[in-house]
Design an enzyme around this catalytic site. Structure first.
Site, PDB file in Angstrom:
ATOM      1  N   THR A 190      45.060  42.441  36.719  1.00 44.55           N
ATOM      2  CA  THR A 190      45.556  43.550  35.897  1.00 44.55           C
ATOM      3  C   THR A 190      45.069  44.886  36.436  1.00 44.55           C
ATOM      4  OG1 THR A 190      45.618  42.153  33.915  1.00 44.55           O
ATOM      5  CG2 THR A 190      45.580  44.541  33.574  1.00 44.55           C
ATOM      6  N   GLY A 227      37.674  43.935  42.956  1.00 42.84           N
ATOM      7  CA  GLY A 227      36.849  43.072  43.796  1.00 42.84           C
ATOM      8  C   GLY A 227      35.515  42.767  43.145  1.00 42.84           C
ATOM      9  N   ARG A 248      34.157  39.008  41.912  1.00 43.45           N
ATOM     10  CA  ARG A 248      32.875  38.421  42.322  1.00 43.45           C
ATOM     11  C   ARG A 248      32.034  38.043  41.110  1.00 43.45           C
ATOM     12  NH1 ARG A 248      33.514  42.358  46.183  1.00 43.45           N
ATOM     13  NH2 ARG A 248      32.233  43.861  45.031  1.00 43.45           N
ATOM     14  N   SER A 258      39.675  34.644  45.699  1.00 44.65           N
ATOM     15  CA  SER A 258      40.681  33.639  46.018  1.00 44.65           C
ATOM     16  C   SER A 258      41.674  34.165  47.036  1.00 44.65           C
ATOM     17  CB  SER A 258      41.441  33.235  44.745  1.00 44.65           C
ATOM     18  OG  SER A 258      42.191  34.345  44.257  1.00 44.65           O
ATOM     19  N   ASP A 275      46.199  41.896  46.711  1.00 50.87           N
ATOM     20  CA  ASP A 275      45.644  43.173  47.150  1.00 50.87           C
ATOM     21  C   ASP A 275      46.384  43.717  48.365  1.00 50.87           C
ATOM     22  OD1 ASP A 275      43.774  43.516  45.208  1.00 50.87           O
ATOM     23  OD2 ASP A 275      42.030  43.063  46.448  1.00 50.87           O
ATOM     24  N   ASP A 282      48.712  46.990  48.494  1.00 49.69           N
ATOM     25  CA  ASP A 282      48.274  48.072  49.384  1.00 49.69           C
ATOM     26  C   ASP A 282      49.447  48.628  50.175  1.00 49.69           C
ATOM     27  OD1 ASP A 282      45.654  47.993  48.585  1.00 49.69           O
ATOM     28  OD2 ASP A 282      44.922  46.884  50.332  1.00 49.69           O
TER      29      ASP A 282
END
Length: 244
Positions: free
Chosen positions: A49, A89, A93, A99, A106, A110
């Protein structure tokens, strides 16, 4: 969004200088953003999200402000939402959810965000900026940035290391463009002549991206030839062994 500092599951092969910068930047932003990331987790917000909202914010900043020549405010908005890439990120973590899907999402978003930024520049120069050459340069920056990323991804997908980053990677493209755009926007606050920074930056990014593309294509060509030669030698060796 924030490739040089943190992302979910993506690997990189930076130079020594970049590695040192990443090391200290990562430690700083981890300390700053960890409490905020933990707060979002407690509120039930997922890393995906945050990634989606961050990309939407970058797109809005680029396509709402840049086509109107509002480079300062557009860059402020984009910069704020770029930090979402560090937050997602960090959240992943903390949750232990790093994953392949997160890395894929991502990287894909980007590319969308990059396209919006350079698309915003192109729309400005096609309209109020009234400069067809810089419009074309902006479009070239958009396209070449996508192709530069694709060459590495495609090379790696066929089993090649693609052991070169190139002159201008995504981080450099964004830093050069956004810093120049932000300063160029100060022209509307009465700073004379500073708007020339954006055209200069776009030309730098365009030339740097072309050089990087050539570097990666040449590297893939060399690695491919080496891999094919090694395979042929191995097959010949196996054939001679079977014959004997």
């Amino acid at each position: 969004m924030g490739q040089p500092v943190a992302s979910r599951g993506r690997a990189a092969t930076p130079t020594i200088g970049k590695a040192m910068l990443n090391k200290y930047a990562r430690a700083f932003f981890t300390r700053v953003l960890t409490p905020f990331a933990a707060f979002l987790i407690r509120r039930g917000v997922s890393p995906d999200t945050v990634t989606l909202l961050g990309t939407a914010g970058v797109i809005a900043g680029a396509l709402v402000f840049y086509p109107r020549g509002e480079f300062f405010w557009g860059t402020i908005v984009i910069t704020l939402f770029v930090f979402s890439d560090l937050v997602d990120g960090n959240m992943a973590r903390q949750l232990g959810r790093t994953s392949r899907w997160g890395a894929f999402l991502d990287s894909t978003l980007d590319r969308v965000a990059d396209g919006a930024i350079f698309g915003g520049f192109a729309l400005w120069y096609a309209g109020g900026g009234d400069n067809n050459v810089l419009c074309a340069v902006s479009i070239f920056c958009l396209a070449s940035g996508q192709v530069v990323s694709y060459t590495k991804a495609r090379g790696e997908s066929i089993g090649l290391p693609v052991a070169v980053n190139g002159l201008v990677e995504r981080a450099e493209r964004l830093v050069i463009s956004l810093v120049a755009a932000g300063f160029a926007g100060l022209h509307k606050f009465g700073v004379p002549g500073i708007q020339v920074l954006l055209p200069i930056a776009l030309w730098i990014v365009a030339v740097g991206s072309l050089v990087t593309l050539i570097q990666r294509v040449v590297t893939v060509r060399r690695e491919s030839a080496e891999a094919d030669a090694a395979t042929a030698a191995e097959n010949a060796s196996q054939g001679s062994g079977a014959a004997s």
